[in-house]
Design an enzyme around this catalytic site. Structure first.
Site, PDB file in Angstrom:
ATOM      1  N   ARG A  16       0.820  -1.219   0.000  1.00  0.00           N
ATOM      2  CA  ARG A  16       0.000   0.000   0.000  1.00  0.00           C
ATOM      3  C   ARG A  16       0.849   1.261   0.000  1.00  0.00           C
ATOM      4  O   ARG A  16       0.386   2.328  -0.402  1.00  0.00           O
ATOM      5  CB  ARG A  16      -1.000  -0.032   1.164  1.00  0.00           C
ATOM      6  N   GLU A  46       3.166  -8.792  15.843  1.00  0.00           N
ATOM      7  CA  GLU A  46       2.474  -9.243  17.043  1.00  0.00           C
ATOM      8  C   GLU A  46       2.848 -10.703  17.359  1.00  0.00           C
ATOM      9  O   GLU A  46       3.097 -11.061  18.491  1.00  0.00           O
ATOM     10  CB  GLU A  46       0.973  -9.109  16.825  1.00  0.00           C
TER      11      GLU A  46
END
Ligand code: AMP
Length: 174
Positions: free
Chosen positions: A59, A96
């Site tokens: 992106r 994470e």
């Protein structure tokens, strides 16, 4: 007139429960939304001196390349490990769960070049921090970071304190 924020779609619980996913596809699939987003990002950094824009897969490419085109600056790719064909340097960072690695071609820019880092969104700032490290490893000077969306609750701005960060839309406590 519509604001950039009006074009962003929020999808609750994607990719996992509790995440409010800020979807930029609805910005760029609208001709006015795309133009407004790119123009707003270019305007935000109009006072900034830089030589090259670097954007991260995928992106970051969507916003970085049109900004570079508009400013008549070069655009260089930051990609996931193993995608760039030339000689690369890499930077790993924690996600994470587990970790990942991003790379750049070693000839992306000259040593001492002022680099503007562009991405769609800053959340925790982990990705942005890794991009900063990568650019600096290559001898670049980070002129600033420009993103379309900032999520202040996740404190990305604090993670990259000391670097200029410009964002267009902020989702705070939402
Ligand atoms: P971070 O490293 O936490 O700053 O996250 C950076 C990247 O994760 C961004 O470039 C986004 O593409 C993606 N991301 C993280 N959180 C969100 C979210 N809530 N909505 C959409 N994309 C996200």
């Amino acid at each position: 007139m519509k604001d950039v924020k009006d074009y962003i779609r929020t999808i609750p619980d994607f990719p996992q429960p509790g995440i409010q996913f800020r979807d930029i596809t609805t910005v760029i699939q609208d001709a006015d939304g795309l133009q407004l987003a790119i123009d707003s990002m270019c305007d935000k950094v109009s006072d900034l001196e830089y030589d090259v824009i670097a954007g991260a897969e995928s992106r970051g490419f969507v916003f970085g390349a049109p900004m570079a085109y508009k400013a008549h600056k070069p655009f260089v790719l930051i990609r996931k490990k193993g995608k760039l064909p030339g000689k690369t340097i890499s930077q790993s960072y924690d996600l994470e769960y587990g970790s990942t690695e991003i790379e750049m071609h070693v000839d992306s820019f000259e040593k001492g070049a002022r680099v503007l880092i562009v991405d769609d969104l800053i959340a925790t700032g982990g990705t942005t921090e890794a991009m900063i490290k990568l650019v600096e490893k290559l001898g670049g000077i980070v002129a600033g970071v420009c993103v379309l969306i900032e999520l202040p609750d996740l404190k990305g701005r604090e993670k990259i304190a000391g670097y200029r960060l410009d964002s267009i839309v902020s989702f705070e406590g939402e």
